[in-house]
Design a protein around this motif. Structure first.
Motif, PDB file in Angstrom:
ATOM      1  N   GLU A 149       0.829  -1.206   0.000  1.00  0.00           N
ATOM      2  CA  GLU A 149       0.000   0.000   0.000  1.00  0.00           C
ATOM      3  C   GLU A 149       0.867   1.260   0.000  1.00  0.00           C
ATOM      4  N   PHE A 150       1.976   1.223   0.740  1.00  0.00           N
ATOM      5  CA  PHE A 150       2.889   2.374   0.758  1.00  0.00           C
ATOM      6  C   PHE A 150       3.532   2.569  -0.616  1.00  0.00           C
ATOM      7  N   ILE A 151       3.854   1.472  -1.282  1.00  0.00           N
ATOM      8  CA  ILE A 151       4.436   1.575  -2.626  1.00  0.00           C
ATOM      9  C   ILE A 151       3.449   2.229  -3.589  1.00  0.00           C
ATOM     10  N   LYS A 152       2.165   1.902  -3.450  1.00  0.00           N
ATOM     11  CA  LYS A 152       1.150   2.575  -4.279  1.00  0.00           C
ATOM     12  C   LYS A 152       1.227   4.085  -4.092  1.00  0.00           C
ATOM     13  N   CYS A 153       1.417   4.520  -2.836  1.00  0.00           N
ATOM     14  CA  CYS A 153       1.515   5.956  -2.556  1.00  0.00           C
ATOM     15  C   CYS A 153       2.791   6.545  -3.152  1.00  0.00           C
ATOM     16  N   LEU A 154       3.899   5.830  -3.040  1.00  0.00           N
ATOM     17  CA  LEU A 154       5.159   6.309  -3.615  1.00  0.00           C
ATOM     18  C   LEU A 154       5.013   6.515  -5.120  1.00  0.00           C
ATOM     19  N   ARG A 155       4.331   5.598  -5.775  1.00  0.00           N
ATOM     20  CA  ARG A 155       4.132   5.727  -7.218  1.00  0.00           C
ATOM     21  C   ARG A 155       3.177   6.874  -7.549  1.00  0.00           C
ATOM     22  N   TYR A 156       2.106   6.944  -6.799  1.00  0.00           N
ATOM     23  CA  TYR A 156       1.069   7.945  -7.078  1.00  0.00           C
ATOM     24  C   TYR A 156       1.602   9.366  -6.907  1.00  0.00           C
ATOM     25  N   PHE A 157       2.404   9.589  -5.871  1.00  0.00           N
ATOM     26  CA  PHE A 157       2.863  10.946  -5.557  1.00  0.00           C
ATOM     27  C   PHE A 157       4.251  11.259  -6.116  1.00  0.00           C
ATOM     28  N   GLU A 158       4.811  10.357  -6.889  1.00  0.00           N
ATOM     29  CA  GLU A 158       6.141  10.584  -7.454  1.00  0.00           C
ATOM     30  C   GLU A 158       6.162  11.879  -8.276  1.00  0.00           C
ATOM     31  N   GLY A 159       7.157  12.709  -8.028  1.00  0.00           N
ATOM     32  CA  GLY A 159       7.289  13.967  -8.762  1.00  0.00           C
ATOM     33  C   GLY A 159       6.473  15.105  -8.195  1.00  0.00           C
ATOM     34  N   THR A 160       5.768  14.865  -7.085  1.00  0.00           N
ATOM     35  CA  THR A 160       4.967  15.923  -6.452  1.00  0.00           C
ATOM     36  C   THR A 160       5.666  16.405  -5.183  1.00  0.00           C
ATOM     37  N   ASP A 161       5.081  17.382  -4.529  1.00  0.00           N
ATOM     38  CA  ASP A 161       5.622  17.905  -3.280  1.00  0.00           C
ATOM     39  C   ASP A 161       5.049  17.201  -2.046  1.00  0.00           C
ATOM     40  N   PHE A 162       4.222  16.199  -2.252  1.00  0.00           N
ATOM     41  CA  PHE A 162       3.610  15.490  -1.131  1.00  0.00           C
ATOM     42  C   PHE A 162       4.674  14.655  -0.430  1.00  0.00           C
ATOM     43  N   ILE A 163       4.734  14.744   0.905  1.00  0.00           N
ATOM     44  CA  ILE A 163       5.781  14.103   1.699  1.00  0.00           C
ATOM     45  C   ILE A 163       5.338  12.711   2.135  1.00  0.00           C
ATOM     46  N   LEU A 164       6.232  11.742   1.987  1.00  0.00           N
ATOM     47  CA  LEU A 164       5.914  10.362   2.358  1.00  0.00           C
ATOM     48  C   LEU A 164       6.971   9.814   3.318  1.00  0.00           C
ATOM     49  N   HIS A 165       6.539   9.487   4.535  1.00  0.00           N
ATOM     50  CA  HIS A 165       7.422   8.925   5.549  1.00  0.00           C
ATOM     51  C   HIS A 165       6.998   7.510   5.900  1.00  0.00           C
ATOM     52  N   GLN A 166       7.990   6.638   6.032  1.00  0.00           N
ATOM     53  CA  GLN A 166       7.731   5.275   6.488  1.00  0.00           C
ATOM     54  C   GLN A 166       7.777   5.271   8.014  1.00  0.00           C
ATOM     55  N   GLY A 167       6.694   4.800   8.631  1.00  0.00           N
ATOM     56  CA  GLY A 167       6.624   4.778  10.084  1.00  0.00           C
ATOM     57  C   GLY A 167       7.062   3.460  10.700  1.00  0.00           C
ATOM     58  N   ALA A 168       7.192   2.417   9.880  1.00  0.00           N
ATOM     59  CA  ALA A 168       7.643   1.112  10.359  1.00  0.00           C
ATOM     60  C   ALA A 168       9.127   0.975  10.045  1.00  0.00           C
ATOM     61  N   THR A 169       9.975   1.038  11.065  1.00  0.00           N
ATOM     62  CA  THR A 169      11.411   1.068  10.840  1.00  0.00           C
ATOM     63  C   THR A 169      11.903  -0.167  10.100  1.00  0.00           C
ATOM     64  N   ASN A 170      11.243  -1.312  10.305  1.00  0.00           N
ATOM     65  CA  ASN A 170      11.677  -2.528   9.616  1.00  0.00           C
ATOM     66  C   ASN A 170      11.449  -2.458   8.107  1.00  0.00           C
ATOM     67  N   LEU A 171      10.696  -1.470   7.640  1.00  0.00           N
ATOM     68  CA  LEU A 171      10.460  -1.288   6.204  1.00  0.00           C
ATOM     69  C   LEU A 171      11.239  -0.100   5.640  1.00  0.00           C
ATOM     70  N   ALA A 172      12.127   0.458   6.443  1.00  0.00           N
ATOM     71  CA  ALA A 172      12.848   1.663   6.022  1.00  0.00           C
ATOM     72  C   ALA A 172      13.762   1.405   4.834  1.00  0.00           C
ATOM     73  N   MET A 173      14.446   0.275   4.820  1.00  0.00           N
ATOM     74  CA  MET A 173      15.383  -0.005   3.718  1.00  0.00           C
ATOM     75  C   MET A 173      14.678   0.062   2.366  1.00  0.00           C
ATOM     76  N   ALA A 174      13.643  -0.745   2.215  1.00  0.00           N
ATOM     77  CA  ALA A 174      12.927  -0.782   0.944  1.00  0.00           C
ATOM     78  C   ALA A 174      12.281   0.555   0.634  1.00  0.00           C
ATOM     79  N   SER A 175      11.701   1.174   1.646  1.00  0.00           N
ATOM     80  CA  SER A 175      10.980   2.433   1.440  1.00  0.00           C
ATOM     81  C   SER A 175      11.910   3.546   0.964  1.00  0.00           C
TER      82      SER A 175
END
Length: 298
Positions: free
Chosen positions: A173-199
């Protein structure tokens, strides 16, 4: 709009005294320790800060002290989450009066039948009642509702909503957001530290690790490696951050384990707010041993 709230932004603990009131001196020292060690921003009154265990007065004090001590040196985001729209609006009004600029908002909780559409309306009403910027906070274990990527897209269209912290643990679901907001000014933070590498490698603007105040260097290195696309460095620092994360489940309560670990900095107490169980001697020993293993990264 330029993205300013990026990088490693820990949800800081709230040091409290024996009366469960904010320990102002310790909180100020913690904030300065974070900034001195290169942390990019401060998240006050989050889940890790026991925001809903504090009284309203003490929660407001924690936010006010943080804004005062930071004094514009790094961005401050503050939790204003609550169980109804009107309660969040009251919280955010006080935050604005303190000079706060960016508020973190969850869906409502203690609401058995909350829907995705209700959450969109929740943010619309809050945005209409404030001049502050808003960040969406998706944390299903605490709210009972998982915001879907499509709901994030709708909320992001609301004026004043500038970003999203995803602690759902649902990477697709987070990847969907990364794709959707790519190139925009919308800020995306990963809140689950175990997913930080991929995110980070996939384009996140930062992440929100609770133990960054104790181990700032590896968390910052992971962020920098991710932003530069250095896969080998991400793997190296990500493995160290994953090892740090083993501290979290070493006590019954993650709040207790985190507070105890950060108390090893030497200027704040390990005390948690009732009814959270205090950390045991055996749990302390396990955490001490892990911190000793990782001391070169402190």
């Amino acid at each position: 709009m330029v993205k300013k709230i990026i990088g490693v932004i820990p949800p800081i603990i709230t040091p409290v005294d024996e009366n469960e009131k904010v320990d102002e001196k310790a909180l100020r020292l913690l904030i300065n320790h974070c900034i001195k060690n290169g942390i990019h921003g401060i998240f006050v009154a989050g889940s890790n800060g026991e925001c809903l265990a504090l009284t309203q007065k003490e929660r407001d004090r924690a936010i006010k002290i943080t804004l005062d001590e930071v004094a514009g040196r790094v961005p401050v985001i503050a939790g204003v989450m609550d169980s109804s729209t009107i309660r969040v609006i009251e919280n955010i009004k006080r935050f604005e009066d303190m000079g706060g600029k960016t508020a973190v908002v969850t869906p409502v909780f203690y609401a058995r039948h909350a829907t995705q559409d209700e959450s969109v309306k929740h943010f619309e009403a809050i945005a209409n009642a404030t001049e502050a910027d808003l960040m969406i906070y998706n944390i299903p274990p605490f709210t009972g509702q998982t915001l879907k990527a499509e709901t994030i897209f709708k909320i992001a269209e609301i004026d004043k909503v500038i970003g999203y912290k995803d602690t759902s643990g649902q990477l697709p679901e987070f990847i969907k957001c990364l794709r959707y907001f790519e190139g925009t000014d919308f800020i995306l933070h990963q809140g689950a530290t175990n997913l930080a590498m991929a995110s980070m490698l996939l384009g996140a603007d930062g992440y929100i690790p609770s133990l960054a105040p104790l181990f700032p260097m590896p968390h910052i290195k992971l962020y920098e490696a991710g932003k530069s696309g250095d896969i080998e460095a991400v793997k190296k620092w990500g493995a160290i951050v994953d090892d740090i994360c083993k501290i979290y489940p070493m006590a019954k309560s993650q709040t207790a384990s985190t507070k105890y670990a950060i108390s090893k900095l030497g200027f704040l107490a390990k005390r948690v707010i009732r009814p959270t169980e205090p950390i045991t001697v055996d749990e302390e020993r396990r955490i001490d041993a892990k911190i000793e293993e990782l001391k070169e990264y402190m």
